[in-house]
Scaffold this active site. Sequence first.
Site, PDB file in Angstrom:
ATOM      1  N   LEU A   6       0.854  -1.192   0.000  1.00 38.58           N
ATOM      2  CA  LEU A   6       0.000   0.000   0.000  1.00 38.58           C
ATOM      3  C   LEU A   6       0.889   1.242   0.000  1.00 38.58           C
ATOM      4  CD1 LEU A   6      -2.793  -1.012   2.566  1.00 38.58           C
ATOM      5  CD2 LEU A   6      -2.579  -1.571   0.133  1.00 38.58           C
ATOM      6  N   ARG A  13       3.520  15.391   5.948  1.00 35.37           N
ATOM      7  CA  ARG A  13       4.491  15.835   6.946  1.00 35.37           C
ATOM      8  C   ARG A  13       5.941  15.802   6.468  1.00 35.37           C
ATOM      9  NH1 ARG A  13       4.514  13.279  12.227  1.00 35.37           N
ATOM     10  NH2 ARG A  13       3.191  11.550  11.589  1.00 35.37           N
ATOM     11  N   GLN A  71      -4.925   3.884  -7.096  1.00 39.14           N
ATOM     12  CA  GLN A  71      -6.078   4.103  -6.222  1.00 39.14           C
ATOM     13  C   GLN A  71      -6.396   5.593  -6.224  1.00 39.14           C
ATOM     14  OE1 GLN A  71      -5.399   4.010  -2.052  1.00 39.14           O
ATOM     15  NE2 GLN A  71      -7.518   3.609  -1.505  1.00 39.14           N
ATOM     16  N   GLY A  76      -9.021   4.936   2.047  1.00 34.84           N
ATOM     17  CA  GLY A  76      -8.654   4.136   3.222  1.00 34.84           C
ATOM     18  C   GLY A  76      -7.930   2.856   2.835  1.00 34.84           C
ATOM     19  N   TYR A  98       3.334  -1.921   3.809  1.00 38.63           N
ATOM     20  CA  TYR A  98       3.181  -0.491   3.543  1.00 38.63           C
ATOM     21  C   TYR A  98       4.425   0.016   2.807  1.00 38.63           C
ATOM     22  CZ  TYR A  98      -0.638   0.019   7.028  1.00 38.63           C
ATOM     23  OH  TYR A  98      -1.803  -0.050   7.728  1.00 38.63           O
ATOM     24  N   GLY A 134      -3.657   1.979  15.545  1.00 39.48           N
ATOM     25  CA  GLY A 134      -4.797   1.116  15.833  1.00 39.48           C
ATOM     26  C   GLY A 134      -4.419   0.186  16.980  1.00 39.48           C
ATOM     27  N   ASN A 221       6.922   9.061   8.331  1.00 39.44           N
ATOM     28  CA  ASN A 221       5.926  10.102   8.082  1.00 39.44           C
ATOM     29  C   ASN A 221       6.551  11.482   8.046  1.00 39.44           C
ATOM     30  OD1 ASN A 221       3.473   8.418   8.126  1.00 39.44           O
ATOM     31  ND2 ASN A 221       4.121   8.027  10.221  1.00 39.44           N
TER      32      ASN A 221
END
Length: 452
Positions: A6, A13, A71, A76, A98, A134, A221
């Site tokens: 993904l 950032r 995408q 999401g 990822y 999460g 990030n």
Amino acid sequence: MNVVILAAGKGKRMHSDLPKVLHPLAGRPLLAHVLATARALSPERVVVVYGHGGEAVREAIGGDGAAWVRQEPQLGTGHALAQALPHLDATVPTLVLYGDVPLTRAETLRRLAAAAAGGVAVLTVELADPTGYGRIVREGGEPKRIVEEKDASPAERAIREVNTGIMVLPTARLAGWLGRLSNENAQGEYYLTDVVAMAVAEGVPVRAAQPAAAWETLGVNSKAQLAELERVHQRSLADELLERGVTLADPARLDIRGTLAAGRDVAIDVSCVFEGAVELGDRVSVGAHSVLRNVRIAAGTRIEPFCHIEDADIGPACHIGPYARIRPGTRLGEDVHIGNFVEVKASTFGARSKANHLAYVGDTAVGRDVNVGAGTITCNYDGAAKHRTVIEDEVFIGSDTQLVAPVTVGRGATIAAGTTVWKDVPPGTLALNEKTQVEKADYVRPRKPVKR
Ligand code: UD1
Ligand code: CA
């Protein structure tokens, strides 16, 4: 297995025009690291879901045998995986990675796949500060669901075991699960994490596995996180070198941006940078602050500090630097000396030849046992084209000589200091420009007024 990477999200950032997954770690885009890890697992299929950064991402990485799925818009992680579905082999499990988590070890992913055993497996870590992640909600010891921070109750937020995002899923079930995802949550997104509760409801086992080191699951990030992961990665590359017997003056002051192969008893001083494919033969030593890019250095050669060597082949027992610059297309034979402030480009040097101080040697074939004096320059460029210089074996070139190419200096010839060589020099001769020296006895040198 199938591997889906993904990589569609934006990297706000990073404060950069470069798409996040193209930022380099150890000289390669983050996404290239993830693809290399995927390949190490010999998967049936690799699918990259890209979006933010558009075609630039795909072009920068190249085909690489992966399927690329765009995408657009990015709704999401669940929506992202759904885009990859048509490309997956339904008979094997799917591993989700990822594009901005570059340092996961293949070994860890193999363990995760084994833990899944046909069901679901989630790679989790315990964090002192789980903010933003999460949370893994367990009941009776097994994971029951994942709740995103923004949707979590205070009690759930207190859970310190978090979802790294990396998971293995039973592919045949995905169409059903992903089709039933809802975006009625705090972020209005289709969460991939919601498939965990669906699996549990259907009696599909859900397991959690942990990586050997927490940094394997760290994502990028921000520039601060990128710099942190760069250090982690460089330290593990340095540890591998130490393991193989390389002497490092300081394993924390070394950067490898590519591959570094080293023989026995190699020593590397502080702050050296190795780029592309670098090979150091037995007993090679590299002095402090040197930068080597795509070079091969044969056994016993000493590189003194502050050398810059690129696309070159350095022979055995040579002595290079300090402050030498060796540019692409250079090949040095055995026991060649290239000293301080000497620049060599697209040239060959035969055995035992020397250019010890302040010279430019470009587009030149230098024979064996040649001495190139200080301040010697090959004038290889006439403003339009480059021309070659040939310096045959056993030539002695006096200091401050200009060799105006194309020109050949024959075997054993001697060039007097300060000569402009503008035509070929026959073997065995002495070449000099006739110059006169005049002395003036009545000369008075200007003097500064004496201060009082
Ligand atoms: C996600 C997980 C969270 C986990 C965290 C770990 C979900 C819902 N949440 O949260 O449980 O703790 O990762 O870092 O999965 N991406 C796409 N398309 C999208 C959205 C994201 O390709 O539409 C990609 C991103 O490029 C990134 C990855 O998916 O590589 C994760 O996206 P991100 O927005 O960072 O997820 P988080 O909200 O941090
Ligand atoms: Ca994230």
